[in-house]
Motif scaffolding. Structure first.
Motif: not given
Length: 449
Positions: A391-395
């Protein structure tokens, strides 16, 4: 053999079980499945039959009363000669001479048929066993048979409870998977919209729009597959409940924040399989006792009250009362009793060995189920961490793409990783629940009504 304690790493306050609503929903489904299942109904009929056999065995102690009637008539057959005329006529003749009269007439010899004519014998017989060890042993065997039938019902009920829980979790997991794929499809459509705006502004590439269409098609394909899996899961769940396949399923949402665990000591000695095998051993031991008492006398008493006479006469002379007893003592049976005793003893040893083998299998299955719970807990924790990282990487990638730092391909890869991480976390969560359901089955810890 001592029962082995199995230390298991289990959930104690899984949100699904903590939530009164969720617990009620699943328990209601389990109760409905146990009520509607056809196999359980069939096994209950077998249990009723065993209970009737037990009642029959108990009734053998009670007296029996029967009415018997016999009518026969015959002509011919063996005859008995009674020379009463030859014996008495000389005496009568002498008496007549002495008395100067005919007071003593001459009589003829008699011929009496052994077979009576127009003969009847009607009686009421009451009988009761006084000494009969077979009745006691037969009653004990039927008691064990009833208990075995009860255990068979409980075994299938536990299997059904496990299957209903697993099917419920699979449906829940499939529905969450549909939501994940629907979200991925929405993100793909949003990506296409952004690329189209950038292309209109002169900052995008036509290839990105084409790539977005391909991503949307792939997301739609996965969504259709997920919806089909959810439908199949619903069909199977409703089949276990013996209701319409299209009937909707009530759900209780869950999150991971309230998941917990604790250590507990559970025993497998509560397994109905072991209890049923204990009953089987008791049956064989009862057979040994019964065969050893083959030479114990059997004594029955009876009372007959009836009437018998010829030509259907019924009066005080025809009426009778008879009291009697029947004693039976076996003396020699060609050694068959010793062979039966030995056969029963071998059957006892065989049942005991079978129980030991089954106990080892159940202990192994419980350990395997315990290990599965432990591994699913770790897998869920790892999946949760991977989801947070994805999730952090996608954001970050999406922000970089919006700022022109990252490419559209990188955003697709980030979204794919995030979608896969969501699916993995969802799957790990429900595998955890399913592992608990399996462990609950292996330790027979679910409380049946």
């Amino acid at each position: 053999m001592r029962f082995v304690f199995i230390t298991v790493y289990v959930l104690s306050n899984l949100l699904f079980f903590q939530s009164a609503r969720g617990q009620t929903v699943l328990d209601d489904y389990i109760a409905l499945g146990l009520k509607n299942n056809l196999t359980i109904a069939e096994k209950n009929l077998s249990l009723d039959k065993a209970m009737l056999n037990l009642d029959i065995a108990r009734s053998m102690y009670l007296p029996t009363v029967s009415f018997d009637a016999l009518y026969s008539t015959a002509n011919g057959g063996r005859m008995i000669e009674l020379p009463v005329g030859d014996l008495l006529n000389p005496v009568y003749q002498t008496l007549n001479q002495l008395t100067q009269s005919q007071a003593f007439p001459m009589i003829n010899n008699e011929r009496i048929n052994f077979l009576p004519r127009n003969y009847y014998d009607a009686k009421v017989r009451a009988g009761i066993p006084i000494i009969n060890t077979d009745i006691k042993h037969n009653k004990r065997i039927n008691e064990q048979a009833v208990q075995m039938r009860e255990h068979e019902v409980e075994i299938y009920q536990r299997e059904l409870v496990r299957d209903i829980k697993i099917a419920y979790y699979n449906y829940w997991s499939a529905e969450d998977g549909v939501k994940v794929h629907q979200n991925a499809l929405n993100l793909a459509k949003e990506g296409k919209r952004v690329n189209e705006k950038l292309l209109e502004a002169g900052n995008g590439l036509p290839a990105y729009v084409v790539r977005a269409d391909a991503e949307i098609a792939q997301a739609e394909s996965k969504l259709v597959e997920a919806e089909q899996q959810m439908a199949n899961a619903r069909y199977y769940f409703n089949m276990l409940l013996n209701r319409d396949a299209e009937q909707p399923i009530k759900q209780q949402p869950t999150t991971a924040q309230d998941l917990g665990q604790q250590y507990a000591d559970l025993l497998i000695e509560g397994r109905e399989e072991l209890e049923a095998l204990n009953n089987q051993i008791n049956v064989q031991e009862t057979m040994v006792k019964m065969n050893k008492q083959v030479f114990v006398p059997k004594l029955n008493a009876f009372v007959d009250v009836g009437s018998q006479a010829e030509n259907m006469r019924f009066n005080r002379e025809s009426q009778y009362v008879m009291i009697g007893a029947q004693l039976s003592v076996p003396i020699f049976e060609g050694g068959r009793n010793k062979l039966k005793i030995r056969e029963s003893q071998v059957a006892v040893a065989e049942a005991q060995q079978h129980r030991l083998r089954v106990q080892q299998q159940l202990e192994t299955a419980a350990r395997v189920a315990n290990n599965e719970v432990t591994s699913t807990i770790r897998n869920y924790q790892n999946a949760k961490k991977q989801l947070e990282a994805a999730g952090t990487y996608q954001r970050l990638i999406q922000r970089g793409f919006n700022e022109g730092v990252n490419t559209y391909i990188e955003t697709i890869d980030a979204r794919t990783q995030y979608t896969n991480a969501q699916l993995a976390e969802n799957l790990a969560l429900y595998k955890w629940m399913i592992a608990v359901a399996k462990l609950e089955r292996e330790t027979a810890s679910y409380i049946l009504d």
